[in-house]
Design an enzyme around this catalytic site. Structure first.
Site: not given
Ligand code: LER
Ligand code: MN
Length: 277
Positions: A162, A193, A225, A254
């Site tokens: 990621e 992400d 976020r 998330e």
């Molecule tokens: C974890 O998936 C993530 O996106 C980070 O920002 C967590 O610290």
């Molecule tokens: Mn993430």
């Protein structure tokens, strides 16, 4: 032909599996009793749950397997970031003993994933940081991934590296860096992400297209976020990019879920229905 495009598997949300006394977790993780959380997710139309497991050495998959089954949920992915805070896990660590112990933790994550019929193990912040030597850290991380990718393959699991924004970590911030890192490795792909890629890439849509066929997992949060729908990301455009690259995994929420995860996950589900059509 639109009808031929693969569909996403469904929606999932990232849930924190922490031992008693762990303290506060990041406000982007769902917390609560697993019985309650899984029932709520199923009730909101989610098809999966992603488990961020702080301590893979003290985790009993059987309880989670039973709860997921009884609620009709799949384990969308196993994520690993909480192990950095609890156990100091770092796949890039310069101290060989720490790196070896970190590899053991990831071996356990891979076993757990296969025991829970999950296909994805996330390599997020538990990859470690530069510690003043980004070149060395990158080499050690690559060596760790070479070891783990062979193991992942034998378990039928994929590692999902990621890219994470520069304000959280200094090792692998962009899709381009992640693609370079995993070049030639089997059973290893990328997790895009949408929050991190909004900060680091020309756009989150372009990030999906650049990850292309190597994309194996997706975290969704809006530009700030918060839950998808509460920022400036164009989710129909994300959906088009996902179709274009043939992504057919979960969209795992998330995003900030405090104070009440149910309300936030409901907003996310409403917004993301465009991705699931
Ligand atoms: C974890 O998936 C993530 O996106 C980070 O920002 C967590 O610290
Ligand atoms: Mn993430």
């Amino acid at each position: 032909m639109m009808g031929m495009a693969p569909r996403l598997k469904g929606l999932s949300a990232v849930y924190a599996v922490v031992p008693e006394g762990f303290g506060e977790v990041m406000d982007i993780l769902v917390t609560g009793r697993p019985e309650t959380v899984m029932r709520d997710l199923a009730g909101l139309g989610y098809g999966g749950v992603e488990l961020n497991i702080a301590d893979p050495f003290r985790f009993d998959p059987s309880t989670y397997r039973r709860l997921a089954r009884s609620n009709g949920l799949e384990i969308a992915a196993i994520s690993t970031g909480l192990s950095r805070a609890l156990l100091g896990v770092s796949l890039a660590h310069p101290v060989e003993g720490v790196r070896r112990r970190s590899l053991e933790a990831f071996k356990r994550y891979i076993e757990v994933a296969s025991q829970l019929d999950s296909e994805v193990v996330v390599v997020g912040i538990a990859r470690g940081s530069c510690g003043g030597d980004c070149g060395g850290a990158r080499e050690r991380l690559r060596a760790s991934l070479e070891t783990l990718s062979d193991l992942a393959k034998s378990y039928g699991v994929v590692l999902a590296v990621e890219p994470i924004n520069r304000y959280e970590i200094d090792l692998v911030n962009t899709v381009g860096e992640a693609l370079d890192l995993i070049e030639g490795l089997d059973s290893t792909g990328l997790l895009v992400d949408t929050f991190h890629s909004t900060l680091e890439e020309p756009s989150p849509y372009q990030a999906v297209v650049e990850a292309g066929g190597r994309m194996v997992h997706l975290h969704v949060a809006d530009s700030n976020r918060r839950a998808p729908g509460l920022g400036i990301i164009d989710w129909a455009r994300i959906a088009r990019a996902l179709r274009r690259v043939g992504y057919a995994g979960y969209a795992s929420v998330e995003a900030r879920v405090m104070p009440d995860y149910r309300g936030q996950l409901e907003i996310a589900a409403r917004t993301l229905s465009a991705l699931l059509e």
